[in-house]
Design a protein around this motif. Structure first.
Motif, PDB file in Angstrom:
ATOM      1  N   VAL A  71     -13.354 -58.833  76.543  1.00 15.21           N
ATOM      2  CA  VAL A  71     -12.684 -59.018  75.258  1.00 15.21           C
ATOM      3  C   VAL A  71     -12.109 -57.694  74.762  1.00 15.21           C
ATOM      4  O   VAL A  71     -10.985 -57.643  74.235  1.00 15.21           O
ATOM      5  CB  VAL A  71     -13.660 -59.625  74.232  1.00 15.21           C
ATOM      6  N   VAL A 109     -11.732 -64.549  67.828  1.00 16.88           N
ATOM      7  CA  VAL A 109     -12.462 -65.293  68.850  1.00 16.88           C
ATOM      8  C   VAL A 109     -12.605 -66.755  68.445  1.00 16.88           C
ATOM      9  O   VAL A 109     -12.910 -67.073  67.293  1.00 16.88           O
ATOM     10  CB  VAL A 109     -13.847 -64.667  69.088  1.00 16.88           C
ATOM     11  N   ALA A 148     -18.697 -61.698  71.823  1.00 12.48           N
ATOM     12  CA  ALA A 148     -17.271 -61.400  71.776  1.00 12.48           C
ATOM     13  C   ALA A 148     -16.837 -60.901  70.404  1.00 12.48           C
ATOM     14  O   ALA A 148     -15.948 -60.042  70.289  1.00 12.48           O
ATOM     15  CB  ALA A 148     -16.469 -62.646  72.158  1.00 12.48           C
ATOM     16  N   GLU A 149     -17.457 -61.413  69.352  1.00 13.62           N
ATOM     17  CA  GLU A 149     -17.070 -61.018  67.994  1.00 13.62           C
ATOM     18  C   GLU A 149     -17.516 -59.608  67.637  1.00 13.62           C
ATOM     19  O   GLU A 149     -17.139 -59.096  66.583  1.00 13.62           O
ATOM     20  CB  GLU A 149     -17.634 -62.023  66.989  1.00 13.62           C
ATOM     21  N   ALA A 196     -10.912 -58.530  67.439  1.00 10.08           N
ATOM     22  CA  ALA A 196     -10.850 -59.747  68.262  1.00 10.08           C
ATOM     23  C   ALA A 196     -10.846 -60.983  67.368  1.00 10.08           C
ATOM     24  O   ALA A 196     -11.634 -61.084  66.422  1.00 10.08           O
ATOM     25  CB  ALA A 196     -12.015 -59.799  69.230  1.00 10.08           C
ATOM     26  N   ARG A 201     -19.858 -66.385  72.010  1.00 11.38           N
ATOM     27  CA  ARG A 201     -19.044 -66.050  70.845  1.00 11.38           C
ATOM     28  C   ARG A 201     -19.608 -64.865  70.060  1.00 11.38           C
ATOM     29  O   ARG A 201     -18.853 -63.964  69.662  1.00 11.38           O
ATOM     30  CB  ARG A 201     -18.929 -67.270  69.925  1.00 11.38           C
TER      31      ARG A 201
END
Length: 521
Positions: free
Chosen positions: A127, A156, A148-149, A154, A145
């Motif tokens: 990411v 997401v 990734a956040e 980002a 998630r």
């Protein structure tokens, strides 16, 4: 559908921590039913054909009985793993006309045969690479998630099933309840307090050992490597476990880099957020080279040396490690990174760690002092000592003997971690100011030429002392550089602008393991 349909989307290929945007294109054309993936896929990626076909059919969408070709560009870039499954499915659906084209989303995730999206390793660096290349809109498995956040910037979207992704892009999918979302895999080595204690490891727990505690403080202040030798039960492991507590917090960029390494290794727990404290790795002495420096088939994975990046790599009972494993650390100690070459790909992982070695004086552990109770022969002791090679020890800045304490020493209370860490922060602040405008942040990173140029401004008696040590063969040129680094750290802890003779004397004693007597220098 036209005679020849095309669909495309994007994914990310990771080689080490280096991520690149990969274009995923699908073409549906007339011909015998066939599904091919081209563009240098590995075995796991080639098997995506069966996973994608089953997932699309489980979503209630039609699988075209035609010739389907998926191309991954750039073709010469190695591509590995099941992280491409979702992107391949989206590209195929667009080529079939089952999904509208367009959109700037990057798709990452593994598909199950039932259409469920399963979490994958390396989501955070993937990411981060997409965001850095101007692709902030990313679709990931719901279980990934939270991880990734953690990447700033980002945008997401978490999905638990391929049907959710189809509806996200304006398509129509089976409205049947989606299967339960797969839980994120538990870290392979969950984070634990240094030293395996129930609570935070505090330096105040170490009784006595004031010389070793001072050496530990200097190591933390300058980012120096440390070798501790002494009989069992004298506190070597306790001291090493408390070194991370003396180090300052990681910056935002450093935290993302370190967390990315642990994400690639499968040892990151996203529930804890970014790793903002220096990591502590303590592998067992039976560890293989691949587990220490990294390895594996295909694209190599990071090992303990990379997971200890910007933290501490502690090798307890270091002579018991295989000699070739110990010598493999010479490259990261010198350059701060590991380059792992494989026939399929070459991966680079950062590995700028502080190495802490601990050893007994001999195999039986009773050879310290007069060694009256030692049962080891001279040959056995010599063989034991030679398991740590000279080139490896030459890269270790500080050598200290951790002896048995007396009742008088045990009665002297030592400072706690917070007090010592405050002095370390002040010393590091002086180093950052002095090294501003350079790529280095601590004395332990400064290369010899720059260091020797700065030393010309040091008092002439300090230079004469170093020249005498070189002439007598007590120090090599590399040894002189490391003594100078130590002297600057001692001066920074003392609040001095430049190293003095007494600082240099302390550095010589630390470097030689006590062979020099400052009073005789």
């Amino acid at each position: 559908m036209s005679r020849q349909g095309l669909g495309s989307t994007m994914a990310v290929s990771l080689v080490g921590l280096q991520g690149d945007i990969v274009g995923v294109e699908a073409q549906v054309s007339d011909g015998l039913p066939q599904f091919r993936i081209v563009g240098l896929p590995d075995t796991a990626l080639a098997e995506a054909r069966d996973r994608v076909r089953a997932a699309i059919q489980s979503t209630g969408l039609t699988w075209a009985l035609r010739r389907i070709t998926v191309g991954l560009t750039p073709a010469e870039l190695p591509k590995s793993g099941s992280i491409f499954d979702l992107a391949i499915a989206v590209a195929v659906l667009r080529a079939q006309g089952s999904l509208p084209g367009g959109g700037e989303h990057v798709h990452l995730g593994e598909l199950g045969l039932d259409g469920a999206l399963h979490p994958v390793r390396g989501i955070l660096p993937a990411v981060a690479a997409a965001v850095a290349r101007g692709r902030p809109r990313i679709v990931v498995p719901a279980a990934n998630r939270a991880e990734a956040e953690l990447v700033p910037g980002a945008r997401v979207v978490g999905a638990g099933h391929l049907a959710e992704v189809v509806r996200l892009h304006g398509g129509r999918a089976d409205d049947a309840p989606a299967p339960p979302v797969a839980a994120a895999p538990a870290p392979l080595a969950p984070a634990a307090p240094a030293g395996g204690l129930a609570g935070p490891a505090d330096l105040a727990d170490v009784v006595g050992q004031h010389e070793a505690r001072a050496a530990l403080e200097i190591a933390a202040a300058g980012g120096h490597h440390l070798f501790m030798s002494g009989p069992p039960g004298t506190g070597k492991t306790m001291l090493a476990a408390r070194l991370p507590g003396l180090l300052p917090d990681l910056s935002e960029a450093q935290a993302i880099e370190v967390t990315g390494i642990h994400s690639m290794s499968g040892t990151f727990d996203p529930a804890r957020g970014l790793l903002r404290r220096p990591p502590f790795e303590a592998p067992h002495h039976s560890a293989t080279m691949a587990s220490i420096v990294g390895g594996g088939s295909g694209i190599p994975r990071p090992g303990s040396a990379s997971r200890a990046h910007l933290g501490v790599l502690f090798l307890d009972e270091s002579p018991e490690f295989a000699p070739h494993v110990l010598d493999s650390l010479r490259q990261p100690l010198e350059h701060g990174e590991l380059v792992l070459q494989r026939s399929y790909a070459s991966a680079r992982y950062p590995a700028r760690f502080q190495l802490v070695l601990a050893a007994n004086p001999c195999p039986c552990g009773k050879g310290s002092g007069k060694g009256i109770d030692c049962t080891c022969s001279a040959q056995v002791r010599r063989r034991y000592e030679n398991r740590l090679s000279g080139p490896l020890l030459d890269r270790v800045d500080i050598r200290v003997t951790v002896g048995r304490i007396t009742r008088v020493e045990a009665a002297r209370a030592g400072e706690d971690t917070a007090t010592v860490a405050a002095r370390v922060r002040r010393a590091r602040h002086r180093q950052r100011e002095r090294l501003a405008g350079t790529p280095w942040g601590t004395n332990g990173e400064v290369p010899g030429p720059w260091l020797r140029e700065q030393t010309k401004q040091v008092a002439p008696d300090c230079l004469r002392l170093l020249e005498r040590q070189l002439d007598q063969g007590r120090l090599s040129l590399r040894g002189i550089d490391r003594v100078l680094r130590l002297a600057w750290t001692v001066a920074d802890l003392a609040g001095a602008e430049r190293p003095r003779v007494d600082h240099l004397g302390t550095a010589l004693v630390l470097r030689s393991g006590g062979e020099h007597d400052p009073a005789l220098i």
